[in-house]
Structure formats: structure tokens, C-alpha cells
Motif scaffolding. Structure first.
Motif, short mmCIF file in Angstrom:
data_model
loop_
_atom_site.label_atom_id
_atom_site.label_comp_id
_atom_site.label_asym_id
_atom_site.label_seq_id
_atom_site.Cartn_x
_atom_site.Cartn_y
_atom_site.Cartn_z
N VAL B 126 0.83 -1.21 0.00
CA VAL B 126 0.00 0.00 0.00
C VAL B 126 0.86 1.26 0.00
CG1 VAL B 126 -2.01 -1.02 1.07
CG2 VAL B 126 -0.24 -0.08 2.51
N THR B 127 2.06 1.20 0.54
CA THR B 127 2.88 2.40 0.61
C THR B 127 3.23 2.91 -0.78
OG1 THR B 127 4.79 3.35 1.70
CG2 THR B 127 5.11 1.24 0.69
N ARG B 128 3.13 2.04 -1.78
CA ARG B 128 3.48 2.46 -3.13
C ARG B 128 2.30 3.03 -3.90
NH1 ARG B 128 7.20 -0.57 -1.30
NH2 ARG B 128 9.27 -0.64 -2.24
N MET B 129 1.14 3.05 -3.30
CA MET B 129 -0.02 3.55 -4.05
C MET B 129 0.07 5.07 -4.22
SD MET B 129 -3.07 1.17 -2.70
CE MET B 129 -3.10 -0.58 -3.07
N ASP B 130 -0.12 5.79 -3.15
CA ASP B 130 0.06 7.24 -3.22
C ASP B 130 1.50 7.51 -2.83
OD1 ASP B 130 0.15 9.91 -3.02
OD2 ASP B 130 -1.56 10.14 -1.71
N ALA B 202 14.89 13.74 4.53
CA ALA B 202 16.10 13.40 5.28
C ALA B 202 15.74 12.90 6.67
CB ALA B 202 17.03 14.61 5.37
N PHE B 203 14.72 13.51 7.26
CA PHE B 203 14.29 13.04 8.59
C PHE B 203 13.65 11.65 8.48
CE2 PHE B 203 11.07 12.75 11.96
CZ PHE B 203 11.93 12.77 13.04
N PHE B 204 12.89 11.43 7.42
CA PHE B 204 12.31 10.10 7.21
C PHE B 204 13.42 9.06 7.09
CE2 PHE B 204 8.02 11.42 5.15
CZ PHE B 204 7.59 11.81 6.39
N GLU B 205 14.46 9.42 6.37
CA GLU B 205 15.55 8.48 6.17
C GLU B 205 16.22 8.16 7.49
OE1 GLU B 205 18.51 9.80 3.48
OE2 GLU B 205 19.38 7.81 3.23
N LYS B 206 16.38 9.18 8.30
CA LYS B 206 17.02 8.98 9.60
C LYS B 206 16.16 8.09 10.50
CE LYS B 206 19.34 11.86 13.01
NZ LYS B 206 19.50 13.24 13.50
N THR B 207 14.85 8.23 10.39
CA THR B 207 13.95 7.50 11.26
C THR B 207 13.68 6.09 10.75
OG1 THR B 207 12.89 9.59 11.69
CG2 THR B 207 11.74 7.64 12.45
N ALA B 208 13.28 6.00 9.49
CA ALA B 208 12.80 4.73 8.97
C ALA B 208 13.83 4.02 8.10
CB ALA B 208 11.52 4.95 8.16
N GLY B 209 14.85 4.74 7.69
CA GLY B 209 15.86 4.13 6.84
C GLY B 209 15.61 4.32 5.37
N LEU B 210 14.42 4.79 5.02
CA LEU B 210 14.09 4.98 3.61
C LEU B 210 13.51 6.38 3.44
CD1 LEU B 210 12.32 1.59 3.07
CD2 LEU B 210 14.43 2.24 1.98
N ARG B 211 13.57 6.86 2.20
CA ARG B 211 13.08 8.21 1.97
C ARG B 211 11.66 8.24 1.43
NH1 ARG B 211 16.32 12.26 -0.07
NH2 ARG B 211 15.38 11.93 -2.09
N ASN B 213 9.27 5.12 0.00
CA ASN B 213 8.32 4.08 0.35
C ASN B 213 8.76 3.48 1.67
OD1 ASN B 213 8.40 3.46 -3.08
ND2 ASN B 213 6.71 4.39 -1.99
N LEU B 214 8.21 4.02 2.76
CA LEU B 214 8.85 3.80 4.05
C LEU B 214 8.53 2.45 4.68
CD1 LEU B 214 8.06 7.32 5.43
CD2 LEU B 214 10.21 6.56 4.52
#
Lengths: 164, 453
Positions: B126-130, B202-211, B213-214
Motif C-alpha cells: 500500500v505504501t506504493r499507491m500514493d 532526510a528526517f524520514f531516512e534517519k527514522t525509517a531508513g528509507l526516503r 516508500n517507508l
């Protein structure tokens, strides 16, 4: 607690779903009248319409009096003024895969009904433009049906060169 | 070439090349002479057939001859259609008479695929939909699964979800600001919007590891706790973007050319918006204060102070102003999340849903079994059907799941706001100029990944 609107067709079976939303199980004859009654009762918006193929779940739990058919068209109505949702589930048999369109009550269902037709083959009588919407127009079959094999059907692309 | 060869070539009975190449099918906009009058009325009047709003057939100019009108094709590969949206436009000179959106070019059968993936894997689908607001997709999906499972999410997970979803709303609206600027010829806005979005990513990457499709929000909580010092990172994001929104004001809001292209262009009324099922900024631009975060609160939005931005005229400019101000409101929510973030678990401790910590697997047989079962078979979800809806940056994002008691959903349907909002395009474009079609597509803000699924 939501109840059926006063002018709803008689004998519509309802059940308290798993979660808060009221679920109604009209027959196909009651379906459009019920939706019209809800619309008059302040449900301004039809947020969602989709179909489900219960091919292998003919014996699924349904309220008494409802005969489970292969397809089910699920409609989610929303009342902005009362902040409630209601779900309408209508059974559609495979042999006679027709159900009334909601286009005249909610014009916004046009694309959703086309999608349900495209992916499940459920026909909506009186729909103004029941054509495929997501799949190519010359596609064969309805891919979200449970008996539509995945990986077994060669990919069909229009005017693609044949196997070399 | 002799006369005989000429004749023989001409006499070959073959299809005209152009027709075969453009492959006219039932989805396409036909010529007027081939179109029935009620179909023409429907296409002219978009899909509106409300009481008292039925299009008067005499209002349609049947006298227009086909050779004065032109049907042109816009897209599917066009820089301002935001992906692979294809529009067929019937033009009378510079004016658009009929529009027909043709979609499906990005259809990859994600709902079908969702039936083959376990509930653990479903988030990656589902993360790839929107693709501009992945967190919201995951949130809607996870909330549906949690409703079926009947599990409570820990307080901290709720607030982390809210923080991330609002950051995602900011980044999504920033991309909209950027692309809208580019559509109107303001390439500096394009660069600024994407520059600011980079802070969030960049914050998403720091938190989840991806930019992008998290797969960060998962059934039962979130994938990882916030990183150390996240408050400072988020505060920097808030301060920077908050200040920059006032630069956008200087760049665009008061700019004469921008206003002339936005103000009063493509208006829509509240009745039309409700009838078409429009949600999100499109509905709010008509003056309907409908925001699921406020009206049917989920997560902890009822404990937070924010405003719902509402427009008046339902035109392009209102939709622009709503999105710009929603960025500011989201910043307000994010700031409150920083102050009110509770301590505790970031995912539920139910071992049937949440995989055990890595360290436990080495010492506990049970943890190893749970880990193995979760990542091979997945957890079983009680039979039932559920619809959960959240407010994504584009409107109501719903997820309808039918579970049959197994480890995979029997049917997963995503109510995509862009898919429904697209139906407004024929109505919005009717009678407008060709140059306005670009701004209309832009302000409707469809994400084709979500439209086609």
C-alpha cells in the motif's frame, strides 16, 4: 446508533457490523430505494463502492435471512451533518450479474462502478458509460475475480508482436 | 512508377494506418456525429445529474460541426499531467467543450497483489499507491488491520504516527506547491518546493531508513522508535519551512500573473463537490469544513489544537491557498507533537503481531518461533470486514479489508481520493481555456499511482 431511515423499503435486514458502522443487507430490488432513502435522510456522500468476490466463501457468516451469493457490492455512505457512516452490502449472483446503478443518486459513483465492472464483471444497469476504466478496453476477463488465474494468462497487449 | 502498380497498391484493402495506431476504443472521446445526444449531454455536463441540475439538452450546441471542433489528446506522457494521466479534449478554438480523462496506464493490480501478501507484507504494497504520502497509506491500512485484530496501539506509537503523518502532509503539499509552480512557469517555486521537501525526507531516512516508500507504520505500531535528538531535527524542519512559506507568499500569492491564472478559474460549488464525492482540499475549497481529523478524529487529533482551512469560491486560488495554509497548520500540529510526545513502547507488545527484539531471538526459543512464524506465515486475522478512513493530503483515504481468518486479506480495496477527485476534471474544465487545463489538473492534484493502483 444509526437506524434505517423512515422511508426505507420494508424488510431490509441490518446488522451491527464488527465495528460501529451499521451494515444493511438489501436485496437487489430494495437496493436502489434504500440508497435513495439514505440520501434523503442526510447521507450526502457516497464515499466508496467496490465489489468482493466470495467464490470460496459461500458459507460466510451473514445475518439470518440473507442468502450469500458469489459477488457482493459494498457501498459506504457518509453523512457529513451527522458524522456517521453506513455500509450497504448487496448480494449479486454469478448467473445474473446485474445490479442497479447509483449514478442517479450519487453521480460520483460513476468511476467506482466502472472499476467494479472492469475488475469483477458486475454489470450496473442504467449506468451511462459502463466501459473498462483501468484495464485496456479489449482485455478479456475480469482480473480481480478469484478464479482469474494469476501468472497463467499470457500478458495481453494491444498490437504487441506475437511470440517469436 | 507505372499506373498499374499505383492502382494495385491503392486497391489493397487495408485499414487506415492512423486509426490502427491511435487505437480508438470505447473509452475515447468520439466525434459529435457518432455520439448520442444524452451521452453528449453527460459529457458536456460532466457527470452531474442532480435534481434541478439536469443539463438542458437545448443548452448543447448541436449545430457545431465536427470540422470546426478538434479532438486533441493530452498525455499520457505529458510533463504537466503529473504522471500518466491522459485527457481527451474537444476544443472549439481555445475553449474546452468536453474532456474525458482516460486512466489505467499505471495499473499494476496492487489490490490483486494485496490478496497474495500477508498482513505483515501488506504495508510494502500500500505504501506504493500514493507515492507522495506513503505514511498515510500505511496508516489507513494498519488501522484497518488493527480494527480487525482488535488490538490497542501504545500511546507513543499513536503520537509518532501523527507526527510522521503530518510531516508527510507537509512534504506532499510541498511537492504540490513545486509542481503547481512549474505548471504555471515559476521554475523557482519548483526548486524551492523540492528543496524544502528534502528536509522532511532526510528526517524520514534517519527514522525509517528509507526516503520514499517507508513501510514505517505497521499493524501494531511503527517500525522503529524516533532517533535520538529527533526533537531538534523536527524543530529545524518546522522553523525552516514555516519561514519559507512566507517566502512563497512573496513569490506567488501576491504575484499578479499568478493570481490572474488562479483566481476565478475553474470554480466548483459545494453541491457539485458533494455529489461527485470529492474530498480533501477540493471539497474544503467550496466552503465545506470537512476534515476527518476534526470531524471524525482518529489517532489523537482530538487532543490537538489546529484549524481546518476552508475556501469560499472553490476556484484554483482557493485550492492553492488551502494547501499553503495546511502546511502551516501541519507545522502547528508537529510542534504540539514534540511537546506532548509520551514515553513508552513504539509498538504493541503482543508477540503474535510484533516480532521479538533481535536480542531475544538468541536466548529464547519462543521468541525464535514467533519470529519465524511471523515472517514466514504471518499472523492470522479474525474473519470480518472493516472500512477505515483517514484524511490524506488529497482527501479521504479509505481501506476496506475483508478477512477470512487466514494470514492474508481475502480482499483489500483502497478508496483512493485521487481516483474519485479525477471525476471533477470534466466539470472543472468545461468552458475554460486550454491553458487553464494545466492549472486544473494541477490543483486537483491527482497521484496516478493511487488512481490506477
Amino acid at each position: 446508533m444509526i437506524t434505517l431511515p423512515a422511508n426505507a423499503p420494508a424488510g431490509v435486514i441490518t446488522s451491527e457490523g464488527l465495528n460501529v458502522d451499521l451494515a444493511c443487507f438489501p436485496t437487489r430490488a430494495q437496493y436502489r430505494d434504500l440508497v435513495a432513502a439514505f440520501r434523503a435522510d442526510g447521507f450526502e456522500m457516497c464515499v466508496d463502492l467496490c465489489a468482493v468476490d466470495y467464490l470460496s466463501h459461500a458459507d460466510r457468516p451473514l445475518p439470518t435471512g440473507v442468502v450469500g451469493e458469489r459477488f457482493e457490492v459494498v457501498v459506504n455512505l457518509l453523512s457529513l451533518s451527522r458524522r456517521v457512516r453506513v455500509r450497504i452490502r448487496v448480494q449479486v449472483p454469478e448467473s445474473d450479474c446485474f445490479v442497479d446503478t447509483l449514478f442517479h443518486e450519487y453521480p460520483g459513483t460513476e468511476a467506482m462502478e466502472r472499476e467494479a465492472f472492469d475488475l469483477f464483471g458486475v454489470q450496473f444497469t442504467d449506468h451511462p458509460d459502463l466501459t473498462r476504466i483501468l484495464m485496456p478496453e479489449d482485455w478479456e476477463g475480469h482480473p480481480l475475480r478469484k478464479d482469474y488465474g494469476i501468472g497463467r494468462v499470457p500478458v495481453q497487449f494491444k498490437e504487441a508482436p506475437g511470440p517469436r | 512508377m507505372s499506373d498499374t502498380t499505383k492502382n494495385s497498391i491503392r486497391s489493397i484493402d487495408r485499414e487506415p494506418l492512423l486509426v490502427a495506431e491511435t487505437s480508438e476504443g470505447p473509452q475515447e472521446l468520439g466525434f459529435r456525429r457518432d455520439t448520442e445526444s444524452d451521452q453528449l449531454g453527460r459529457e458536456m455536463g460532466a457527470v452531474l445529474r442532480l435534481d434541478g441540475r439536469t443539463l438542458d439538452p437545448s443548452a448543447i450546441d448541436f449545430e457545431s460541426r465536427d470540422d470546426e471542433l478538434m479532438i486533441i489528446n493530452m498525455g499520457p506522457s505529458h510533463p504537466s499531467t503529473h504522471g500518466v494521466l491522459r485527457l481527451m479534449l474537444e476544443l472549439d478554438g481555445e475553449f474546452v467543450l468536453r474532456t474525458k480523462p482516460v486512466i489505467g496506464y499505471l495499473h499494476t493490480g496492487m489490490e490483486k497483489q494485496g490478496e497474495e501478501l500477508s498482513y505483515v507484507q501488506g504495508g510494502t504494497n500500500v505504501t506504493r499507491m500514493d507515492y507522495l504520502s506513503p505514511i498515510n497509506n500505511e496508516l489507513s491500512y494498519s488501522m484497518a488491520v488493527e480494527k480487525l485484530l482488535g488490538i490497542e496501539v501504545p500511546e507513543r506509537a499513536v503520537w509518532i504516527r501523527m507526527l510522521m503523518s503530518e510531516l508527510n502532509r507537509i512534504s506532499s503539499h510541498l511537492v504540490w506547491m513545486a509542481t503547481n509552480g512549474m505548471d504555471l512557469g515559476s521554475t523557482s517555486m519548483m526548486i524551492y518546493g523540492l528543496r524544502e521537501r528534502e528536509l522532511v525526507l532526510a528526517f524520514f531516512e534517519k527514522t525509517a531508513g528509507l526516503r520514499l516508500n517507508l513501510n514505517y507504520v505497521r499493524p501494531g505500531g511503527v517500525a522503529a522508535d524516533l532517533p535520538d535528538g529527533w526533537q531538534d531535527d523536527v524543530l529545524v524542519i518546522c522553523d525552516t519551512i514555516d519561514a519559507r512559506t512566507y517566502e512563497y507568499d512573496q513569490l506567488l500569492t501576491g504575484q499578479v500573473i499568478f493570481r490572474q491564472r488562479m483566481e476565478g478559474v475553474a470554480p466548483i460549488t459545494a453541491e457539485e463537490a458533494l455529489a461527485l464525492g470529492l474530498t480533501g482540499p477540493l471539497l474544503r475549497s467550496t466552503g465545506v469544513p470537512w476534515d476527518l481529523r476534526k470531524e471524525m478524529p482518529y489517532l489523537a487529533y482530538d487532543q490537538i489544537d489546529f484549524d481546518v482551512i476552508v475556501g469560499t469560491y472553490g476556484d484554483n486560488f482557493d485550492r492553492y491557498a488551502i494547501r499553503l495554509n495546511e502546511i502551516r497548520e501541519s507545522i502547528k500540529i508537529v510542534r504540539q507533537c514534540i511537546d506532548m510526545m509520551p514515553k513508552g513502547d513504539y509498538r504493541t507488545q503482543d508477540p503474535k503481531v510484533t516480532p521479538p527484539p533481535r536480542a531475544r531471538i538468541d536466548e529464547s526459543m519462543e521468541a525464535l518461533i514467533h519470529h519465524f512464524k511471523l515472517f514466514t506465515e504471518g499472523f492470522h486475522v479474525p474473519a470480518g470486514e472493516v472500512y477505515s478512513a483517514i484524511e490524506s493530503p488529497r482527501g479521504e483515504l479509505g481501506c476496506y479489508i475483508v478477512a477470512d481468518g487466514g494470514p492474508r486479506p481475502y480482499r483489500i480495496h483502497v478508496r483512493a481520493p485521487s481516483f474519485v477527485n479525477l471525476q471533477a476534471i470534466p466539470l472543472l474544465m468545461r468552458g475554460g481555456l486550454v491553458s487553464d487545463t494545466i492549472t486544473v489538473i494541477s490543483t486537483v492534484d491527482p497521484v496516478m499511482g493511487e488512481v490506477d493502483r
